[in-house]
Design an enzyme around this catalytic site. Structure first.
Site, PDB file in Angstrom:
ATOM      1  N   ARG A  93     -24.287  -0.011  -0.780  1.00  0.00           N
ATOM      2  CA  ARG A  93     -23.350  -0.959  -0.149  1.00  0.00           C
ATOM      3  C   ARG A  93     -23.863  -1.192   1.257  1.00  0.00           C
ATOM      4  NH1 ARG A  93     -16.845  -1.094  -0.112  1.00  0.00           N
ATOM      5  NH2 ARG A  93     -17.395  -2.094  -2.080  1.00  0.00           N
ATOM      6  N   HIS A 120     -20.887  -9.339  -4.531  1.00  0.00           N
ATOM      7  CA  HIS A 120     -20.205  -8.104  -4.960  1.00  0.00           C
ATOM      8  C   HIS A 120     -20.140  -8.121  -6.497  1.00  0.00           C
ATOM      9  CE1 HIS A 120     -17.974  -4.538  -4.832  1.00  0.00           C
ATOM     10  NE2 HIS A 120     -16.842  -4.926  -4.294  1.00  0.00           N
ATOM     11  N   GLN A 123     -17.792  -5.760  -8.740  1.00  0.00           N
ATOM     12  CA  GLN A 123     -16.382  -6.143  -8.702  1.00  0.00           C
ATOM     13  C   GLN A 123     -16.098  -7.223  -9.742  1.00  0.00           C
ATOM     14  OE1 GLN A 123     -13.721  -5.039  -6.659  1.00  0.00           O
ATOM     15  NE2 GLN A 123     -12.594  -6.249  -8.147  1.00  0.00           N
ATOM     16  N   ASP A 213      -9.025 -12.773  -1.561  1.00  0.00           N
ATOM     17  CA  ASP A 213      -9.630 -11.584  -0.943  1.00  0.00           C
ATOM     18  C   ASP A 213      -9.293 -11.655   0.546  1.00  0.00           C
ATOM     19  OD1 ASP A 213     -11.194  -9.341  -0.385  1.00  0.00           O
ATOM     20  OD2 ASP A 213     -13.100 -10.435  -0.441  1.00  0.00           O
ATOM     21  N   CYS A 249      -9.509  -8.035  -5.239  1.00  0.00           N
ATOM     22  CA  CYS A 249     -10.421  -6.887  -5.385  1.00  0.00           C
ATOM     23  C   CYS A 249      -9.891  -5.650  -4.669  1.00  0.00           C
ATOM     24  CB  CYS A 249     -11.801  -7.266  -4.853  1.00  0.00           C
ATOM     25  SG  CYS A 249     -11.794  -7.759  -3.126  1.00  0.00           S
ATOM     26  N   ARG A 277     -12.893  -1.060 -12.538  1.00  0.00           N
ATOM     27  CA  ARG A 277     -14.139  -0.758 -11.820  1.00  0.00           C
ATOM     28  C   ARG A 277     -14.806   0.462 -12.438  1.00  0.00           C
ATOM     29  NH1 ARG A 277     -15.023  -2.442  -6.615  1.00  0.00           N
ATOM     30  NH2 ARG A 277     -17.121  -1.720  -7.098  1.00  0.00           N
TER      31      ARG A 277
HETATM   32  N1   CP Z   1     -12.938  -3.648  -4.191  1.00  0.00           N
HETATM   33  C1   CP Z   1     -13.752  -2.787  -3.573  1.00  0.00           C
HETATM   34  O1   CP Z   1     -14.973  -2.881  -3.605  1.00  0.00           O
HETATM   35  O2   CP Z   1     -13.082  -1.787  -2.920  1.00  0.00           O
HETATM   36  P1   CP Z   1     -13.720  -0.723  -1.941  1.00  0.00           P
HETATM   37  O3   CP Z   1     -14.168  -1.454  -0.693  1.00  0.00           O
HETATM   38  O4   CP Z   1     -12.602   0.220  -1.647  1.00  0.00           O
HETATM   39  O5   CP Z   1     -14.877  -0.042  -2.597  1.00  0.00           O
HETATM   40  N1  NVA Z   2     -14.911  -9.262   1.111  1.00  0.00           N
HETATM   41  C1  NVA Z   2     -14.562  -7.877   1.327  1.00  0.00           C
HETATM   42  C2  NVA Z   2     -14.542  -7.138   0.048  1.00  0.00           C
HETATM   43  C3  NVA Z   2     -14.114  -5.708   0.143  1.00  0.00           C
HETATM   44  C4  NVA Z   2     -14.154  -4.996  -1.178  1.00  0.00           C
HETATM   45  C5  NVA Z   2     -15.549  -7.259   2.316  1.00  0.00           C
HETATM   46  O1  NVA Z   2     -16.752  -7.544   2.214  1.00  0.00           O
HETATM   47  O2  NVA Z   2     -15.121  -6.510   3.176  1.00  0.00           O
END
Ligand code: CP
Ligand code: NVA
Length: 291
Positions: A93, A120, A123, A213, A249, A277
């Site tokens: 990530r 992502h 997700q 989101d 998400c 997930r």
């Molecule tokens: N939806 C999602 O990716 O959640 P987290 O940021 O908690 O991993």
């Molecule tokens: N768009 C958000 C998603 C978090 C799961 C971010 O990137 O923070």
């Protein structure tokens, strides 16, 4: 998600559904395998679903934060080449998509994008499984996305269009808040199955799924005050939800992109979505390591 064929995506959804139904059939499938989880950003669901998923498949997962490793200062390719000498699979990530690409180009083991500034994909696999469970066949369904044209929005456009769905995206009329340009080029080939508009009420018409989101993604925090006024007209309200199911998400910022009334209502499937997930992550790891 951009590279996978619809058949490959459906294959993952099918495997995830089978793993969800009878987890015991896959108990030791990844015995002796190790997943490395590299995190530059915070996470609740992604970390837990990958780590628990690996445990359930009989393997092991290692968490490596940027601050507790040499990643912040060392050459990324050098570090990645060392990582692959120990582990079977890497998930990361990251802030920049280029970091995922460097990982991927430096090693000969699979690298999973667990969220970057542009995408992502994990997700969206969980989202597609959830829509399948709630509404049946994906093809022909309409998803309306309201809010920021961010990483989640980009992967939703790609995943839903590949699955034969219709996608209507409503974002503020501002160049910084639109979906990724490469994704918009991809979407152009789908004709009237895709639209990008600036009107939230129009986007939700006939929608089977209404999705939103956060308006302030990780890394955008300094822009919060500038962003909010642009996004307020895109809140998911009960009126906009209509008869659709509500998806997010998570984490959600109640009172901003979604009202309490929507996220807590019967049509909200956010916790099933979060659970999925886990099943999808297991399916992705299984497919990447065992074929
Ligand atoms: N939806 C999602 O990716 O959640 P987290 O940021 O908690 O991993
Ligand atoms: N768009 C958000 C998603 C978090 C799961 C971010 O990137 O923070």
């Amino acid at each position: 998600m951009l590279e996978w064929t619809p058949e490959q995506i459906l294959g993952i959804l099918d495997l995830a559904a089978r793993m969800k139904k009878v987890p015991g059939n896959f108990k030791n499938a990844l015995l002796g395998k190790t997943l490395l989880m590299v995190f530059e950003k915070a996470s609740t669901r992604t970390r837990l679903s990958f780590e628990v998923g690996m445990t359930q498949l009989g393997g092991h997962a290692i968490f490596l934060g940027r601050g507790q490793s040499h990643l912040a200062k060392a050459d990324l390719a050098d570090e990645a080449k060392c990582m692959e000498r120990y582990v079977d699979l890497i998930m990361a990530r990251v802030y920049d998509h280029s970091t995922i690409q460097t990982f991927s180009a430096s090693v000969n083991i699979p690298v999973i994008n667990a969220l970057c500034d542009r995408f992502h994909p994990c997700q969206i696999l969980a989202d597609l499984l959830t829509i399948q469970e709630k509404l049946g066949e994906l093809s022909g369904r309409k998803l309306a996305y309201l809010g920021d044209g961010n990483n989640v929005c980009n992967s939703l456009i790609v995943g839903c269009l590949k699955m034969g769905m219709r996608v209507s995206v409503a974002v503020p009329d501002h160049r910084d808040y639109r979906p990724d340009s490469e994704v918009l080029v991809f979407a152009r080939d789908f004709g009237d199955r895709f639209e990008l508009i600036y009107d939230a009420d129009r986007a939700v018409q006939d929608a089977d799924v209404v999705y939103t989101d956060t308006w302030v993604s990780m890394g955008d925090e300094a822009e919060k005050a500038t962003r909010l006024p642009f996004f307020l007209p895109f809140q998911v309200t009960k009126e906009r939800l209509g008869r659709a199911i509500f998806m997010h998400c998570l984490p959600a910022y109640r009172g901003l992109e979604v009202t309490d009334e929507v996220i807590d209502c019967e049509q909200s499937v956010v916790f099933d979505e979060a659970e999925n997930r886990l099943h999808v992550q297991k399916a992705v790891m299984h497919r990447l390591l065992l074929g």
